[in-house]
Scaffold this active site. Structure first.
Site, PDB file in Angstrom:
ATOM      1  N   ILE A  40       0.868  -1.173   0.000  1.00 61.68           N
ATOM      2  CA  ILE A  40       0.000   0.000   0.000  1.00 61.68           C
ATOM      3  C   ILE A  40       0.913   1.234   0.000  1.00 61.68           C
ATOM      4  O   ILE A  40       1.700   1.439   0.915  1.00 61.68           O
ATOM      5  CB  ILE A  40      -0.933   0.012   1.222  1.00 61.68           C
ATOM      6  CG1 ILE A  40      -1.869  -1.207   1.189  1.00 61.68           C
ATOM      7  CG2 ILE A  40      -1.734   1.303   1.263  1.00 61.68           C
ATOM      8  CD1 ILE A  40      -2.785  -1.256  -0.021  1.00 61.68           C
ATOM      9  N   LYS A  41       0.790   2.021  -1.054  1.00 62.68           N
ATOM     10  CA  LYS A  41       1.678   3.172  -1.257  1.00 62.68           C
ATOM     11  C   LYS A  41       1.076   4.417  -0.624  1.00 62.68           C
ATOM     12  O   LYS A  41      -0.032   4.826  -0.968  1.00 62.68           O
ATOM     13  CB  LYS A  41       1.898   3.383  -2.758  1.00 62.68           C
ATOM     14  CG  LYS A  41       2.932   4.420  -3.113  1.00 62.68           C
ATOM     15  CD  LYS A  41       3.114   4.441  -4.628  1.00 62.68           C
ATOM     16  CE  LYS A  41       4.109   5.482  -5.083  1.00 62.68           C
ATOM     17  NZ  LYS A  41       4.221   5.509  -6.566  1.00 62.68           N
ATOM     18  N   ILE A  42       1.822   5.005   0.314  1.00 60.76           N
ATOM     19  CA  ILE A  42       1.328   6.122   1.118  1.00 60.76           C
ATOM     20  C   ILE A  42       2.380   7.221   1.146  1.00 60.76           C
ATOM     21  O   ILE A  42       3.571   6.949   1.322  1.00 60.76           O
ATOM     22  CB  ILE A  42       1.045   5.650   2.564  1.00 60.76           C
ATOM     23  CG1 ILE A  42       0.004   4.524   2.587  1.00 60.76           C
ATOM     24  CG2 ILE A  42       0.598   6.810   3.442  1.00 60.76           C
ATOM     25  CD1 ILE A  42      -0.129   3.838   3.939  1.00 60.76           C
TER      26      ILE A  42
END
Length: 268
Positions: A74-76
């Site tokens: 999950i890219k944050i």
């Protein structure tokens, strides 16, 4: 892929966008091994709880499609709130890629939060300094982006952090060669082709074993320390905000393409 996402979302634009991102991610998992990143809406970069909720929902969509969460990052964006959200997700077994890393403060906070991977942006750091210094470029070993990633890598190895350092946003092959030995490097196809056609000897520059003897101070990065360190780093502050704005603008562009294809909005 787009039609499937629109049908799935039934007029709910946010759900359509998530499903569309997941649909593309699914196709990528069929082509490449290892992790595939799927980005949380950048407009949530300063909202911890909403980022957690979005990360969980993305993983649920992958699960529904038969893709295990072990394949997905999950890219944050690496704001303080984003990093705290990632800490919660990581404790639930949801691996995260903290992006838009421009400073040691961000990197240390990510490691302390147990993030799986960070993406420091080498070229964007250099871009800022080139403009600020009024120069055309730097020698490879003096490149500010290279220096930043090297410092982060050595800090991680010195203090036993397991977070993966994945250098990104390269402007030339010399930056890549100066970071040979980094945990991961992601680069454009053109630079990959340039490297593959070269017959020059590649010397490993980064080694975990070298970091153990380096004189590096350990920093306890709490919220106040994070904010203070960022305030003292105009490049990191500028580039983080700019990156979030640009990511958000791209999302809006895609939404504007999708919107005309939606039916009547879903009534909740």
């Amino acid at each position: 892929l787009v039609e499937d996402a629109i049908a799935f979302g039934r007029g709910d634009l946010a759900l359509v966008m998530d499903k569309l991102a997941v649909n593309f991610g699914i196709e990528i998992t069929k082509i490449v091994p290892g992790y595939v990143s799927t980005e949380v809406d950048a407009r949530l970069s300063y909202e911890k709880e909403k980022t957690i909720e979005k990360g969980r929902s993305i993983i649920a969509l992958y699960k529904e499609a038969g893709v295990d969460k072990s394949r997905i990052l999950i890219k944050i964006a690496a704001t303080w709130e984003g990093i705290q959200a990632a800490e919660v997700l990581e404790k639930e077994g949801i691996t995260c890629n903290l992006t838009l890393i421009f400073s040691k403060a961000q990197a240390i906070a990510c490691a302390d939060a147990g993030c799986t991977l960070i993406s420091p942006f080498v070229g964007r750091i250099m871009d800022w300094h080139k403009k600020a210094d009024g120069v055309a470029g730097y020698l490879p070993h003096e490149d500010p982006g290279v220096i930043s990633v090297t410092e982060i890598y050595n800090y991680y190895k010195k203090f036993g952090h397991n977070t993966i350092v994945m250098g990104a946003s390269f402007r030339n092959k010399d930056e890549i060669l100066e970071l040979a030995g980094c945990d991961r490097l992601t680069m454009a196809p053109g630079l990959l082709a340039e490297l593959s056609s070269s017959h020059a000897t590649v010397t490993r520059k980064l080694k975990a074993s070298n970091a153990s003897n380096m004189n590096i101070d350990e920093i306890d990065v709490k919220h106040g320390t994070f904010l203070w360190m960022m305030s003292q780093d105009p490049m990191a502050t500028d580039k983080l905000a700019e990156g979030i704005r640009n990511f958000a603008a791209d999302i809006v562009k895609l939404e504007n393409i999708v919107k005309p294809q939606l039916g009547k909005p879903k009534v909740r």
